[in-house]
Design a protein around this motif. Structure first.
Motif, PDB file in Angstrom:
ATOM      1  N   SER A  94       0.843  -1.191   0.000  1.00 34.10           N
ATOM      2  CA  SER A  94       0.000   0.000   0.000  1.00 34.10           C
ATOM      3  C   SER A  94       0.879   1.241   0.000  1.00 34.10           C
ATOM      4  O   SER A  94       2.077   1.189   0.309  1.00 34.10           O
ATOM      5  N   ALA A  95       0.252   2.376  -0.329  1.00 34.41           N
ATOM      6  CA  ALA A  95       0.972   3.646  -0.257  1.00 34.41           C
ATOM      7  C   ALA A  95       1.416   3.933   1.169  1.00 34.41           C
ATOM      8  O   ALA A  95       2.492   4.490   1.403  1.00 34.41           O
ATOM      9  N   ALA A  96       0.589   3.534   2.139  1.00 37.86           N
ATOM     10  CA  ALA A  96       0.947   3.766   3.547  1.00 37.86           C
ATOM     11  C   ALA A  96       2.222   3.017   3.925  1.00 37.86           C
ATOM     12  O   ALA A  96       3.056   3.539   4.688  1.00 37.86           O
ATOM     13  N   ASP A  97       2.389   1.799   3.413  1.00 39.65           N
ATOM     14  CA  ASP A  97       3.631   1.051   3.660  1.00 39.65           C
ATOM     15  C   ASP A  97       4.833   1.829   3.136  1.00 39.65           C
ATOM     16  O   ASP A  97       5.887   1.896   3.780  1.00 39.65           O
ATOM     17  N   ILE A  98       4.683   2.392   1.960  1.00 39.26           N
ATOM     18  CA  ILE A  98       5.785   3.125   1.335  1.00 39.26           C
ATOM     19  C   ILE A  98       6.091   4.388   2.135  1.00 39.26           C
ATOM     20  O   ILE A  98       7.262   4.740   2.347  1.00 39.26           O
ATOM     21  N   GLN A  99       5.052   5.059   2.603  1.00 39.41           N
ATOM     22  CA  GLN A  99       5.278   6.251   3.418  1.00 39.41           C
ATOM     23  C   GLN A  99       6.091   5.918   4.666  1.00 39.41           C
ATOM     24  O   GLN A  99       7.044   6.623   5.011  1.00 39.41           O
ATOM     25  N   THR A 100       5.715   4.860   5.344  1.00 35.33           N
ATOM     26  CA  THR A 100       6.456   4.451   6.537  1.00 35.33           C
ATOM     27  C   THR A 100       7.903   4.130   6.198  1.00 35.33           C
ATOM     28  O   THR A 100       8.838   4.569   6.887  1.00 35.33           O
ATOM     29  N   ALA A 101       8.095   3.364   5.132  1.00 37.64           N
ATOM     30  CA  ALA A 101       9.449   2.953   4.755  1.00 37.64           C
ATOM     31  C   ALA A 101      10.323   4.151   4.414  1.00 37.64           C
ATOM     32  O   ALA A 101      11.502   4.214   4.817  1.00 37.64           O
ATOM     33  N   VAL A 102       9.791   5.114   3.676  1.00 36.87           N
ATOM     34  CA  VAL A 102      10.582   6.282   3.286  1.00 36.87           C
ATOM     35  C   VAL A 102      10.929   7.127   4.509  1.00 36.87           C
ATOM     36  O   VAL A 102      12.072   7.593   4.654  1.00 36.87           O
ATOM     37  N   LYS A 103       9.977   7.328   5.392  1.00 36.68           N
ATOM     38  CA  LYS A 103      10.266   8.096   6.606  1.00 36.68           C
ATOM     39  C   LYS A 103      11.366   7.431   7.430  1.00 36.68           C
ATOM     40  O   LYS A 103      12.270   8.101   7.945  1.00 36.68           O
ATOM     41  N   CYS A 104      11.284   6.114   7.550  1.00 35.06           N
ATOM     42  CA  CYS A 104      12.293   5.395   8.334  1.00 35.06           C
ATOM     43  C   CYS A 104      13.664   5.443   7.669  1.00 35.06           C
ATOM     44  O   CYS A 104      14.698   5.607   8.334  1.00 35.06           O
ATOM     45  N   ALA A 105      13.687   5.286   6.337  1.00 38.19           N
ATOM     46  CA  ALA A 105      14.960   5.338   5.612  1.00 38.19           C
ATOM     47  C   ALA A 105      15.603   6.708   5.740  1.00 38.19           C
ATOM     48  O   ALA A 105      16.822   6.830   5.932  1.00 38.19           O
ATOM     49  N   LYS A 106      14.787   7.752   5.661  1.00 36.06           N
ATOM     50  CA  LYS A 106      15.321   9.103   5.792  1.00 36.06           C
ATOM     51  C   LYS A 106      15.922   9.311   7.177  1.00 36.06           C
ATOM     52  O   LYS A 106      17.032   9.848   7.316  1.00 36.06           O
ATOM     53  N   ALA A 107      15.211   8.848   8.207  1.00 30.94           N
ATOM     54  CA  ALA A 107      15.698   9.016   9.576  1.00 30.94           C
ATOM     55  C   ALA A 107      16.998   8.261   9.824  1.00 30.94           C
ATOM     56  O   ALA A 107      17.859   8.702  10.592  1.00 30.94           O
ATOM     57  N   LEU A 205       5.224   8.147 -26.709  1.00 27.81           N
ATOM     58  CA  LEU A 205       5.791   7.357 -25.626  1.00 27.81           C
ATOM     59  C   LEU A 205       4.751   7.148 -24.535  1.00 27.81           C
ATOM     60  O   LEU A 205       3.736   7.844 -24.478  1.00 27.81           O
ATOM     61  N   LEU A 206       5.038   6.227 -23.628  1.00 34.36           N
ATOM     62  CA  LEU A 206       4.100   5.967 -22.545  1.00 34.36           C
ATOM     63  C   LEU A 206       3.910   7.205 -21.670  1.00 34.36           C
ATOM     64  O   LEU A 206       2.810   7.462 -21.179  1.00 34.36           O
ATOM     65  N   ILE A 207       4.966   7.997 -21.469  1.00 33.15           N
ATOM     66  CA  ILE A 207       4.823   9.217 -20.675  1.00 33.15           C
ATOM     67  C   ILE A 207       3.876  10.212 -21.333  1.00 33.15           C
ATOM     68  O   ILE A 207       3.330  11.086 -20.654  1.00 33.15           O
ATOM     69  N   ASP A 208       3.658  10.087 -22.630  1.00 32.22           N
ATOM     70  CA  ASP A 208       2.753  10.995 -23.322  1.00 32.22           C
ATOM     71  C   ASP A 208       1.287  10.646 -23.075  1.00 32.22           C
ATOM     72  O   ASP A 208       0.399  11.441 -23.408  1.00 32.22           O
ATOM     73  N   ARG A 209       1.038   9.470 -22.499  1.00 38.34           N
ATOM     74  CA  ARG A 209      -0.326   9.076 -22.116  1.00 38.34           C
ATOM     75  C   ARG A 209      -0.530   9.180 -20.599  1.00 38.34           C
ATOM     76  O   ARG A 209      -1.594   8.832 -20.098  1.00 38.34           O
ATOM     77  N   LEU A 210       0.492   9.640 -19.899  1.00 38.86           N
ATOM     78  CA  LEU A 210       0.419   9.764 -18.444  1.00 38.86           C
ATOM     79  C   LEU A 210      -0.183  11.118 -18.082  1.00 38.86           C
ATOM     80  O   LEU A 210       0.320  12.158 -18.497  1.00 38.86           O
ATOM     81  N   VAL A 211      -1.257  11.107 -17.295  1.00 39.05           N
ATOM     82  CA  VAL A 211      -1.907  12.370 -16.920  1.00 39.05           C
ATOM     83  C   VAL A 211      -1.782  12.670 -15.437  1.00 39.05           C
ATOM     84  O   VAL A 211      -1.989  13.815 -15.019  1.00 39.05           O
ATOM     85  N   GLU A 212      -1.433  11.662 -14.640  1.00 33.97           N
ATOM     86  CA  GLU A 212      -1.337  11.892 -13.203  1.00 33.97           C
ATOM     87  C   GLU A 212      -0.553  10.765 -12.556  1.00 33.97           C
ATOM     88  O   GLU A 212      -0.562   9.631 -13.037  1.00 33.97           O
ATOM     89  N   ALA A 213       0.107  11.074 -11.466  1.00 31.35           N
ATOM     90  CA  ALA A 213       0.788  10.055 -10.664  1.00 31.35           C
ATOM     91  C   ALA A 213       0.607  10.410  -9.193  1.00 31.35           C
ATOM     92  O   ALA A 213       0.497  11.591  -8.835  1.00 31.35           O
ATOM     93  N   GLU A 214       0.565   9.382  -8.367  1.00 32.19           N
ATOM     94  CA  GLU A 214       0.623   9.586  -6.920  1.00 32.19           C
ATOM     95  C   GLU A 214       2.009   9.169  -6.463  1.00 32.19           C
ATOM     96  O   GLU A 214       2.527   8.122  -6.879  1.00 32.19           O
ATOM     97  N   LEU A 215       2.612   9.979  -5.616  1.00 28.95           N
ATOM     98  CA  LEU A 215       4.024   9.802  -5.283  1.00 28.95           C
ATOM     99  C   LEU A 215       4.253  10.051  -3.802  1.00 28.95           C
ATOM    100  O   LEU A 215       3.700  10.994  -3.218  1.00 28.95           O
ATOM    101  N   VAL A 216       5.083   9.201  -3.197  1.00 29.81           N
ATOM    102  CA  VAL A 216       5.564   9.431  -1.846  1.00 29.81           C
ATOM    103  C   VAL A 216       6.871  10.203  -1.948  1.00 29.81           C
ATOM    104  O   VAL A 216       7.835   9.727  -2.567  1.00 29.81           O
ATOM    105  N   ASN A 217       6.892  11.396  -1.371  1.00 32.30           N
ATOM    106  CA  ASN A 217       8.071  12.242  -1.499  1.00 32.30           C
ATOM    107  C   ASN A 217       9.087  11.962  -0.399  1.00 32.30           C
ATOM    108  O   ASN A 217       8.917  11.054   0.423  1.00 32.30           O
ATOM    109  N   ALA A 218      10.135  12.747  -0.365  1.00 33.61           N
ATOM    110  CA  ALA A 218      11.243  12.490   0.555  1.00 33.61           C
ATOM    111  C   ALA A 218      10.850  12.669   2.024  1.00 33.61           C
ATOM    112  O   ALA A 218      11.534  12.159   2.915  1.00 33.61           O
ATOM    113  N   ASP A 219       9.758  13.378   2.280  1.00 33.98           N
ATOM    114  CA  ASP A 219       9.263  13.534   3.654  1.00 33.98           C
ATOM    115  C   ASP A 219       8.273  12.436   4.026  1.00 33.98           C
ATOM    116  O   ASP A 219       7.739  12.450   5.143  1.00 33.98           O
TER     117      ASP A 219
END
Length: 529
Positions: A94-107, A205-219
């Motif tokens: 899940s996105a929540a798993d990724i959020q936790t992992a990124v926060k922990c990796a940053k710390a 290209l595939l990026i030319d059909r991309l209209v949106e992305a959800e992303l976990v940032n560095a925070d």
């Protein structure tokens, strides 16, 4: 990588090894001679990062620690040359798993290595170095087509592979995307590096059909990225987004409704015909219908042109008539009218049930139909090929290094819709590409091969000697060296300019803004200013 259905001709057996040509470089995603690569040399294992492990405790069994059987089972990516050892592996769902992992990796000051399909030519999908937090995204594999929207949209989890993605899109209304052919490549890195495929001349290209992305940032925050939200990041993700700016959790694409009838085809010639066939092929780029999606494989057992035409068999014959007249009669051909998904399956090399489109789901007894030991490089040509370049294709394509299972050059025809997006609109700068070469050497095609075998010395010598000649020719005839970032190569001179050109300065600025602590880093990540 693999490409047709048994039984195969000699050329087709070489074509079986092609599919890294559309390869994504995993999510993000130096020759070693006849001895194990440097990352295989015995070293003292560092102590586990207790700060990181404690922080990740809420994720429970999704966290795989070193020296456990689950860690070893999930440690490796596609290319088994690379045995970098992650600090820890998180099997995100899940996105929540990724959020936790990124926060922990940053710390804990541990770099994050997202893995979608794991096909990075340089092992960046397991970090490209020891000690990363390997974030496996395979659990983010949903596909939802919303036909009530205008235009229709498809929201896709960033961990799904292209084969299952094509199958899911087909099952939800007969849709598809303009992506690559290899079914085990992950949508993540393939998209973020540009994403070329057999529909790209018609739809870009595939990026030319991309209209949106959800992303976990560095925070560790989950944000939406689009033309109207976080637009600088949207620019960066479309061409340079692999692992440098955050972890994409989902993509929203504008899916494509392919033609009711599509015709897949292969044509073979002896390698002795290379000069004539390749000149005809290059000339075809400027006149070919956009309904023609095509590639050419040049190898010791001959040339094979293969692709999918959006239309009937009769229409396909007319569309290729001018090329075939100039190229000369092929030694063999195989032309099949069906649905577009039948062509996708044909060029995916899936052996457990090669007539059933459900095989694209990569379930059951599926194993990758290609070598797990690979070295690749690329060049992007901005104009029609000179005679000197065609002569090099014939010269090096005819050579077979000892110990290899396949060594070949793939020549993709670009142009058409790829050129219709401004070079400044995305961070993908190769909009003027006429043809793109992928150079590949592979060894050990046993699907059960173990990781960490010594490199094929002759294969790497073939690659290095060949590429040196192509670079000399390129600089003399085509200007500054350009290469395709989805075929990432640590050894290419001045990689920053070769992959990102005029976009690089802006990319560094965006990186400094969104990830000033350099949480997302690997050997060829976008650096801070």
């Amino acid at each position: 990588m693999r490409f047709d259905i048994a039984p195969l001709s000699a050329s087709a057996s070489s074509l079986l090894l092609l599919l890294l040509s559309q390869v994504s470089q995993a999510y993000i995603l130096p020759q070693h001679g006849g001895v194990p690569a440097p990352d295989l040399v015995a070293r003292a294992a560092p102590a586990a990062n207790s700060t990181l492990i404690t922080c990740l405790k809420p994720l429970g069994s999704k966290v795989l620690q070193r020296s456990t059987s689950d860690f070893e089972k999930n440690r490796y990516a596609f290319d088994l040359r690379y045995t970098y050892k992650p600090e820890i592996i998180v099997m995100a769902s899940s996105a929540a798993d990724i959020q936790t992992a990124v926060k922990c990796a940053k710390a804990a000051n541990v770099p994050v290595a997202p893995r979608s399909g794991g096909h990075s030519f340089e092992g960046y999908s397991i970090g490209g170095q020891d000690g990363s937090l390997l974030l496996d995204l395979a659990g983010l594999n949903s596909v939802v087509v919303n036909e009530k929207m205008t235009p229709v949209r498809a929201k896709v989890g960033s961990g799904i592979r292209l084969g299952p993605l094509y199958l899911a899109l087909f099952n939800q209304g007969g849709w598809t995307l303009n992506a690559g052919t290899c079914p085990s490549v992950g949508v993540g890195g393939h998209t973020l590096g540009g994403g070329f495929g057999l529909l790209s001349r018609k739809y870009g290209l595939l990026i030319d059909r991309l209209v949106e992305a959800e992303l976990v940032n560095a925070d560790g925050n989950l944000i939406t990225v689009s033309a109207t939200q976080n637009s600088d990041l949207f620019y960066a993700l479309r061409g340079a987004g692999g692992g440098s700016f955050g972890v994409v959790t989902s993509f929203t694409f504008l899916p494509i409704k392919p033609a009711a009838k599509a015709t897949s085809f292969t044509y073979d010639w002896d390698i002795s015909k290379a000069a004539k066939v390749l000149r005809a092929y290059v000339n075809f780029q400027s006149t070919a219908s956009r309904d023609v999606g095509v590639e050419m494989n040049v190898g010791a057992d001959g040339l094979m042109m293969y692709g999918i035409y959006q239309g009937t068999k009769a229409e396909q014959g007319k569309a290729l008539d001018s090329f075939l007249k100039e190229a000369g009669t092929p030694s063999s051909k195989d032309i099949r009218e069906g649905r577009h998904i039948d062509g996708q399956l044909r060029f995916a090399y899936i052996y457990n049930d090669p007539k059933d489109i459900k095989a694209l789901g990569l379930t059951g007894s599926y194993k990758p139909g290609d070598s797990r030991y690979t070295k690749g490089k690329s060049l992007v040509y901005p104009s029609a090929l000179k005679d000197s370049t065609i002569a090099l294709l014939a010269k090096w394509g005819s050579k077979t290094p000892a110990g290899g299972t396949a060594s070949y050059i793939i020549v993709d025809l670009w142009g058409a819709a790829v050129q219709e997006t401004s070079v400044d609109a995305t961070s993908f700068v190769h909009r003027n590409a006429h043809t793109v070469f992928e150079f590949v050497s592979e060894w050990d095609e046993n699907p059960d091969v173990k990781p960490g075998k010594p490199d094929c010395t002759a294969c790497l010598k073939w690659m290095n000697d060949m590429y040196a000649e192509f670079l000399t020719d390129f600089k003399a005839n085509y200007g500054p060296v350009r290469a395709y970032q989805n075929y990432i190569d640590k050894e290419i001179p001045n990689w920053e300019d070769a992959y990102y050109g005029s976009a690089f300065t802006r990319l560094k600025s965006i990186k400094s803004s969104v990830d000033p602590g350099n949480v997302f880093r690997f050997p060829q990540s976008i650096p801070l200013k």
